[in-house]
Design a protein around this motif. Structure first.
Motif, PDB file in Angstrom:
ATOM      1  N   THR A   1      -1.368  -1.190  -4.430  1.00 60.77           N
ATOM      2  CA  THR A   1      -2.547  -0.421  -4.042  1.00 60.77           C
ATOM      3  C   THR A   1      -2.114   0.955  -3.549  1.00 60.77           C
ATOM      4  OG1 THR A   1      -2.700  -0.971  -1.665  1.00 60.77           O
ATOM      5  CG2 THR A   1      -3.535  -2.609  -3.218  1.00 60.77           C
TER       6      THR A   1
ATOM      7  N   MET B   1      -8.810  -8.068  -5.222  1.00 56.57           N
ATOM      8  CA  MET B   1      -7.435  -8.522  -5.041  1.00 56.57           C
ATOM      9  C   MET B   1      -7.340 -10.043  -5.057  1.00 56.57           C
ATOM     10  SD  MET B   1      -6.457  -5.699  -2.124  1.00 56.57           S
ATOM     11  CE  MET B   1      -4.876  -6.408  -1.654  1.00 56.57           C
TER      12      MET B   1
ATOM     13  N   VAL C   1      -4.562  -1.415  -7.905  1.00 58.93           N
ATOM     14  CA  VAL C   1      -5.881  -1.149  -7.315  1.00 58.93           C
ATOM     15  C   VAL C   1      -5.903   0.307  -6.866  1.00 58.93           C
ATOM     16  CG1 VAL C   1      -7.590  -1.852  -5.607  1.00 58.93           C
ATOM     17  CG2 VAL C   1      -5.962  -3.534  -6.498  1.00 58.93           C
TER      18      VAL C   1
ATOM     19  N   SER D   1       3.902  -0.124  -1.650  1.00 54.72           N
ATOM     20  CA  SER D   1       3.870  -0.511  -3.061  1.00 54.72           C
ATOM     21  C   SER D   1       5.154  -0.096  -3.766  1.00 54.72           C
ATOM     22  CB  SER D   1       2.659   0.122  -3.754  1.00 54.72           C
ATOM     23  OG  SER D   1       1.455  -0.422  -3.275  1.00 54.72           O
TER      24      SER D   1
ATOM     25  N   THR E   1     -12.703  -4.270  -2.326  1.00 52.66           N
ATOM     26  CA  THR E   1     -11.262  -4.272  -2.576  1.00 52.66           C
ATOM     27  C   THR E   1     -10.679  -5.663  -2.370  1.00 52.66           C
ATOM     28  OG1 THR E   1     -11.051  -1.958  -1.899  1.00 52.66           O
ATOM     29  CG2 THR E   1      -9.054  -3.299  -1.833  1.00 52.66           C
TER      30      THR E   1
ATOM     31  N   HIS F   1       0.847  -1.185   0.000  1.00 54.61           N
ATOM     32  CA  HIS F   1       0.000   0.000   0.000  1.00 54.61           C
ATOM     33  C   HIS F   1       0.884   1.236   0.000  1.00 54.61           C
ATOM     34  CE1 HIS F   1      -2.440   3.252   2.004  1.00 54.61           C
ATOM     35  NE2 HIS F   1      -3.133   2.967   0.934  1.00 54.61           N
TER      36      HIS F   1
END
Length: 377
Positions: free
Chosen positions: A204, A367, A306, A185, A363, A181
């Protein structure tokens, strides 16, 4: 408006997806259906189905010796929690890496855990998860902030991956999927490009572009950690920063899908970051003038991006259209090489913190549907 319709915006020449086993297909389909209906009716009320406990969850904590330079000494420790369901571990573990000023709690909320826990969703789907505190955060070592570049984090987390594959952090796993995240990421991109030791990458809360206004809004909410009452007596050096009170709620959530109880938890559990150190390197490695010159272009494993439709960190800039999964995929494809077989999904009415918004079940479903097509448990 194309968001999760059809679920993914695929690469034009992506590999054929493997069929999802019936049990997982039912879980994913139920989560998608419940979340999509709830979002359409009222984005603030989206909830997932109450899935049955398929088997007991086994969790254990592990501390992994890591380096910050390669070559270099193993003089730092990364803490992580390993979880999986059933007596026998699966072959695939998902390495969960949080973003700046967060900890492992981003992926496994202590509040309303049935809804706001990707650990729970992923283990229900048959995966193991290894949910870490990055260096400088939570239960892990706290080196000088100047050490914590993206390159250093990549070295450290590469050592974690090596431990997961060798059995030095629990069972030995055959496959590792990186799930990141935001800054987590970025770290995943760096590991995938340099070490090529993961099997798939879920990105994400990160797109390759930010306007001057967005950068300024972010900088305005960051200050030295020791200026914050929570960290005033921590002894952290001045390079460690955190968000001003209420800053994360303002920047990282869309009001229509923000749960007040989660916002309170978010403020209470905020952590620190070596933000300036990382961003200086990120600009050169991840946001080059020519997309093909960046580190991202060297990623050679399947990638899912995402994005939250209303992510104030990246969406809203004239050149990034977050109202369309296809538009996000086409924009991001300039940065990734062909071996990434890039796919993208946009989660409606959702801000930067995807797993802590009321749309979290949608979400998770997106995923997990993708990870099953890339690397099964």
């Amino acid at each position: 408006m194309e968001l999760c319709s059809g679920m993914f915006a695929p690469a034009s020449a992506s590999r054929a997806a493997s069929p999802i086993p019936n049990r997982v297909a039912r879980i994913v389909a139920a989560v998608v259906a419940a979340a999509a209906v709830a979002v359409a009716a009222d984005p603030a009320a989206a909830t997932g189905p109450r899935t049955a406990q398929l088997s007991a969850t086994h969790c254990s904590t592990h501390v992994v010796p890591v380096r910050t330079a390669d070559p270099g000494p193993y003089d730092q420790l990364v803490w992580g929690e390993l979880c999986y369901r059933g007596e026998d571990p699966p072959e695939t573990v998902q390495l969960l890496v949080h973003g700046a000023s967060y900890s492992h709690l981003y992926w496994d909320s202590p509040v309303q855990n049935n809804q706001y826990s990707y650990v729970r969703a992923a283990t229900l789907a048959g995966y193991a998860t290894f949910n870490v505190d990055a260096l400088g955060v939570g239960n892990s070592s706290v080196p000088p902030s100047s050490v914590l570049t993206i390159t250093a984090e990549a070295v450290a987390l590469h050592d974690v991956i090596t431990a997961l594959r060798s059995g030095k952090a629990g069972p030995a796993f055959r496959h590792v999927i990186w799930v990141g995240h935001s800054l987590g990421s970025m770290d995943g991109i760096a590991v995938a490009a340099r070490y090529r030791d993961i099997d798939a990458l879920v990105v994400t809360g990160l797109l390759h572009g930010q306007s001057a206004e967005q950068s300024a809004a972010l900088a305005a909410q960051v200050y030295p950690a020791t200026d914050d009452p929570k960290f005033a007596a921590s002894g952290l050096d001045s390079g460690y920063q955190t968000f001003r009170p209420g800053g994360r709620a303002q920047l990282f959530y869309d009001p229509s899908t923000a749960d007040p109880e989660i916002l309170q938890m978010d403020e209470q559990t905020k952590d620190v970051m070596a933000f300036t150190t990382k961003l200086a390197e990120a600009a050169a490695l991840l946001f080059p003038i020519r997309p093909e010159d960046g580190l991202t272009h060297e990623v050679n494993v399947p990638v899912l991006v995402v994005a939250g439709q209303r992510d104030a960190m990246f969406c809203g800039a004239d050149w990034i259209d977050c109202n369309s999964a296809t538009a996000v995929r086409n924009y991001e494809a300039e940065y990734y090489g062909p071996d990434a077989h890039l796919q993208a999904v946009v989660i409606p009415a959702t801000g930067h913190c995807l797993t802590l918004s009321t749309t979290a079940p949608l979400t998770y479903a997106a995923m997990l549907a993708w990870t099953y097509s890339a690397v099964r448990p």
